[in-house]
Design an enzyme around this catalytic site. Structure first.
Site, PDB file in Angstrom:
ATOM      1  N   LEU A 498     -68.014   2.600  88.630  1.00  0.00           N
ATOM      2  CA  LEU A 498     -67.317   1.631  89.476  1.00  0.00           C
ATOM      3  C   LEU A 498     -68.253   0.513  89.893  1.00  0.00           C
ATOM      4  CD1 LEU A 498     -65.379   4.105  91.788  1.00  0.00           C
ATOM      5  CD2 LEU A 498     -64.384   2.609  90.076  1.00  0.00           C
ATOM      6  N   GLY A 499     -69.529   0.818  89.981  1.00  0.00           N
ATOM      7  CA  GLY A 499     -70.463  -0.206  90.403  1.00  0.00           C
ATOM      8  C   GLY A 499     -71.823   0.389  90.673  1.00  0.00           C
ATOM      9  N   GLY A 500     -72.763  -0.501  90.900  1.00  0.00           N
ATOM     10  CA  GLY A 500     -74.106  -0.029  91.236  1.00  0.00           C
ATOM     11  C   GLY A 500     -74.575  -0.782  92.454  1.00  0.00           C
ATOM     12  N   GLY A 501     -75.170  -0.092  93.394  1.00  0.00           N
ATOM     13  CA  GLY A 501     -75.623  -0.770  94.602  1.00  0.00           C
ATOM     14  C   GLY A 501     -77.094  -0.509  94.815  1.00  0.00           C
ATOM     15  N   VAL A 506     -72.114   4.230  91.395  1.00  0.00           N
ATOM     16  CA  VAL A 506     -70.899   4.873  91.866  1.00  0.00           C
ATOM     17  C   VAL A 506     -69.961   5.132  90.693  1.00  0.00           C
ATOM     18  CG1 VAL A 506     -69.003   4.732  93.503  1.00  0.00           C
ATOM     19  CG2 VAL A 506     -71.135   3.567  93.995  1.00  0.00           C
ATOM     20  N   ASP A 615     -77.050  -3.788 105.177  1.00  0.00           N
ATOM     21  CA  ASP A 615     -76.688  -4.387 103.891  1.00  0.00           C
ATOM     22  C   ASP A 615     -75.221  -4.832 103.900  1.00  0.00           C
ATOM     23  OD1 ASP A 615     -77.096  -5.303 101.356  1.00  0.00           O
ATOM     24  OD2 ASP A 615     -77.068  -3.331 100.392  1.00  0.00           O
TER      25      ASP A 615
END
Ligand code: NAG
Ligand code: NAG
Ligand code: NAG
Ligand code: NAG
Ligand code: NAG
Ligand code: NAG
Ligand code: NAG
Ligand code: NAG
Length: 816
Positions: A498-501, A506, A615
């Site tokens: 779903l994404g990377g933070g 994720v 953040d």
């Protein structure tokens, strides 16, 4: 025909409800109601929604007419309950009092019980929420007012005080539980001894909170009253009476002050845009400060929900009450003590002690003579009424009675180690008797076969059973400890990213009951299992409509994962910035701004430890099905340790949201989040990244533009062109002003998240903000814009070299 008849009937009912009085010729019963003249309050028969044990009971109650979820402000409590309101009636009695009659039994259930000079009276429901019994011919003669007899709600205009002639005081008493309006154990009242402070008491005997005395302006222990802007209040104290009274500065604001079933006093405001009551003040500050909240042998915990649990060896006395948040019944012993069991005690073993470390010791200890811990233990064992002991530097203490007011994981005053007396069988892990050994030998072969069968069965059923069991636990509010293999399975081996933070990647997953989840694999965590679990449990109990909910976690070997609820609309970043065909409407954007501020405010001020997000940016604001914003990734900065510079260097995606103090080396406060929030708010307004506002090759920094346009009063040019100017001008002004205040260089001039919420809600007016100094610099020399837009690259290249970064900063401010 039938619908027509129904409409006719409805029309008649509506006609009836237009009345606001009960007089001697107009009693009422059944579904009849009276409504105050301005339609603010309604009086009628009311049945609490949650009634399990006492469902189908009706009370005379007053509630807000215009709030969808029925919220009562007053109830007449009676010993005999009304089960069918059509057989009961509220009427003026022959002595002039307003009474509730059970017509079937011709019995009086409730009365205003005052002496009147004439029996010609009437009762009127007022727009203040008060039911008033007055003389019918001269309404200025008031015999009785419900507002002088508050139940759990203290309304604006009501007095909470003491009549010094009669010594009668108004007390605020909570409902017994969420389904039963009869009086609970707690109360708020003015000191009956005549000082000017309010107390919250348990069982009218033990005070667990005080307002402190009135100092002429405020109550000394409620300093937040000085920053009040929504209320007018007054404290009257003379020879005849003393009382406190408050009113709303803005009459259209609906606000109420309540005492909750769990013993806290709370001030709430109705927010129509989100259709909910928002609590913005509560005392005592934490739930476990409420005395004896969890009853006898219950223990309060701030790190688990529900707050109350039974201590080891005990279980809930009345589970149904516990379910309704009434824990006062406490817990009962599972296995009687040896001395209590009047069997031939030759067979039973002597009682043992279970060690409970780091607890708030219970009340009502008695000191006992003993010079060592061992002697103290013996002293406790000798007396059957002794339930526990402790031995500390003040000596030996025993508890002959019930254990009340315990708290787990406590570190304040009165912390200690409690040795809890339990029947030996409660503490036995392996009981080896001869019979058991023989049994084992004889049944050996059979046992092996059975075990084999069980193992096979489990292998077969493993996944299904585990998961259904665990999922059912989620509803109770506890975190699920997942196995890595299970998470691997539900995310199809982490295939759908779903994404990377900043903290890891994720992945999407689906639980067997088809609940969608988001699984975050945390990178670079070097924390012990215990500390990780502690932090995770804090995050798990941090729950708010505007925070992404943590469902569970996994901690296996060096693997650390967090499991969150899945947000179907993804992040604000995805929805906001060009690329998405349909632009978010202004109303949605405003809703997102407000919800995000509420979520952050909860983190900053409402939970036990202040959580600084560190953040805040559109990527970390997730949106649910109906675009309700939920802040994600909170608590993770702490999880990575207090080493914020490390957090900084890992924030690769963060461009332009960092407050100046991050680089100047001063301690980071919640105001750093406010800065980032301000930057984000600008992007919500413009629909573009702040640094992406260039024209003809000349870069322009949006906040600079906005600050100057704000002063010129020309806001619509700032708005996302995709909205075609379709925005509420008042909201746009508020949003621009707030955003500009948020990004002030000096932390102390930035608003708190609480103030942001109030400004956006329209409760607080806000002055024209000055143009932040650093922005003025930015506006003049375009190359300094890199300071913001290329921050991430400079961060990563400079790793943790704080000297270099602070030089960058001084170079920037040096230009001013
Ligand atoms: C009671 O109220 C009704 C309607 O409000 C009115 O018509 C009636 O005259 C009143 N009766 C008395 C005794 O005041
Ligand atoms: C009021 O009292 C008088 C006598 O004192 C009585 O006759 C009359 O019925 C009473 N009125 C009502 C409405 O009960
Ligand atoms: C009514 O008030 C009197 C004193 O004014 C009191 O003695 C009596 O108990 C009260 N009755 C009820 C039902 O509250
Ligand atoms: C106190 O109570 C008495 C008796 O009910 C009443 O007459 C008096 O007006 C009250 N005093 C105040 C200040 O309300
Ligand atoms: C009121 O005074 C009495 C007697 O002096 C005392 O026992 C009691 O604790 C006081 N109550 C409060 C709430 O201070
Ligand atoms: C006490 O204060 C109330 C409210 O201001 C006032 O009505 C009353 O007259 C005062 N009583 C005395 C004795 O000052
Ligand atoms: C046990 O303790 C209670 C409370 O301290 C005391 O009243 C009782 O006398 C004690 N009994 C014995 C047998 O010592
Ligand atoms: C020892 O425990 C008793 C009983 O709770 C408590 O009253 C006392 O303050 C404690 N003493 C110390 C030094 O902690």
């Amino acid at each position: 025909m039938a619908p027509f008849f129904f409409l006719l009937l409805l029309g008649q009912i509506l006609l009836c409800t237009a009345v606001d009085t009960i007089n001697s010729t107009t009693p009422f019963s059944g579904t009849q109601r009276i409504v105050s003249r301005g339609s603010k309050f309604t009086l009628g028969f009311y049945s609490p929604p949650l009634g399990s044990s006492i469902s189908g009971s009706y009370y005379i109650a007053i509630w807000y007419s215009n709030i969808p979820q029925v919220t009562t402000v007053w109830t007449a409590t009676t010993d005999v309950l009304v089960s069918d309101p059509t057989t009961a009636s509220l009427r003026i009695a022959s002595d002039g009092n307003l009474v509730l009659l059970d017509q079937a039994k011709n019995r009086q259930l409730w009365s205003t019980n005052v002496s009147t000079i004439s029996n010609s009276t009437m009762a009127t429901i007022k727009d203040t929420g008060s039911l008033e019994l007055t003389d019918a011919s001269n309404p200025s003669i008031v015999y009785w007012r419900s507002i002088d007899h508050p139940t759990n709600t203290w309304l604006p205009g009501g007095k909470l005080g003491l009549n010094k002639t009669t010594r009668v005081s108004q007390r605020l008493v909570p409902w017994k539980n969420n389904a039963d309006p009869s009086p609970g154990l707690f109360s708020l009242e003015l000191d009956p001894n005549g000082t000017t402070q309010y107390f919250i008491q348990w069982d009218e005997s033990i005070s667990y909170w005080t307002s402190g005395p009135w100092n002429g302006n405020i109550f000394s222990l409620v300093p937040e009253m000085t920053s009040n802007f929504r209320y007018n209040f007054q404290f009257i104290n003379n020879d005849t009476e003393s009382y406190f009274i408050y009113s709303m500065k803005d009459d259209s604001v609906i606000s109420r002050f309540i005492i909750d079933v769990t013993g806290q006093i709370k001030q709430l405001t109705w927010v129509d845009s989100s259709k909910q009551w928002i609590m913005f003040w509560a005392q005592p500050r934490t739930q476990c400060e409420v005395y004896a909240l969890c009853g006898a042998y219950g223990s309060c915990s701030l790190t688990a929900l529900p707050y109350c649990n039974c201590i080891k060896g005990f279980s809930q006395k009345f589970q149904s009450d516990w379910d309704l948040q009434d824990y006062s019944g406490g817990c009962k012993r599972n296995v009687p003590l040896q001395c209590q069991a009047n069997s031939n005690s030759a067979k039973t073993q002597p009682d043992k002690f279970y060690t409970m470390g780091g607890v708030r010791l219970p009340d009502n200890a008695q000191s006992a003579l003993a010079t060592s811990s061992e002697e103290c233990k013996v002293a406790c064992l000798k007396n059957c009424s002794c339930n526990a002991y402790t031995y500390n530097s003040s000596g030996c203490f025993v508890w002959p009675g019930e254990l009340v007011n315990l708290q787990d994981e406590y570190s304040g005053n009165g912390v200690g180690t409690l040795f809890l007396r339990l029947a030996a069988s409660e503490l036995q892990d392996s009981k080896k008797s001869k019979a058991a050994i023989i049994g084992a030998v004889v049944g050996g072969v059979a046992a092996v076969l059975i075990i084999l069968a069980i193992v096979l069965f489990f292998l077969f059923q493993k996944c299904r059973r585990d998961r259904t069991l665990r999922i059912s636990k989620t509803a109770g509010g506890t975190l699920i400890a997942f196995r890595y293999s299970d998470l691997q399975h539900v995310t199809k081996n982490f295939s759908e990213k779903l994404g990377g933070g900043a903290f890891g990647s994720v992945f999407k997953g689906k639980l067997p009951d088809s609940t969608a989840i988001a699984v975050k694999k945390l990178d670079g965590l070097h924390q012990g299992e215990k500390q990780f679990r502690a932090e995770v449990s804090t995050i798990g109990t941090t729950q708010h409509v505007n925070l992404v909910r943590l469902l569970g976690f996994c901690s296996e070997g060096s693997k650390r994962l967090l499991v969150y609820e899945f947000m179907p609309k993804g992040s604000l970043e995805v929805q906001l910035f060009p690329g998405e065909k349909t632009a978010l409407s202004w109303a949605t954007r405003y809703q997102i701004a407000l919800g995000t501020a509420r979520g952050l405010n909860y983190l900053h001020e409402k939970c036990r430890d202040c959580i600084i997000h560190c953040d805040v940016k559109p990527d970390n604001i997730l949106l649910d099905e109906s675009f309700v914003p939920k802040v994600s990734d909170f608590g993770l900065a702490k999880l990575l340790g207090r080493d914020f510079s490390r957090v900084l260097t890992t924030m690769r995606g963060t461009r332009g949201y960092l407050a100046p103090e991050w680089i100047s080396g001063v301690p980071i406060t919640a105001k750093a989040d406010v800065f980032s929030y301000g930057m984000m708010l600008f992007e919500l307004i413009s629909g573009r990244r702040n640094a992406d506002h260039g024209e003809e090759g000349r870069p322009a920094f949006f906040p600079t533009l906005a600050a100057s346009k704000l002063h010129e009063g020309d806001l619509h040019t700032l708005l996302d062109p995709r909205l075609n100017g379709d925005a509420n001008p008042d909201e746009l002004t508020r949003a621009c002003k707030v955003a500009c205040w948020c990004i002030q260089d000096d932390e102390s001039t930035r608003p708190t998240t609480g103030q942001i919420v109030q400004i956006l809600e329209g409760f607080l007016d806000v002055n024209m903000p000055p143009v932040p100094r650093s922005l003025r610099v930015l506006g003049e020399s375009p190359d300094v814009i890199n300071f913001f837009s290329d921050l991430s690259s400079s961060q990563t290249s400079q790793t943790q070299n704080s000297t270099t970064t602070s030089q960058t900063h001084s170079a920037t401010s040096g230009g001013s």
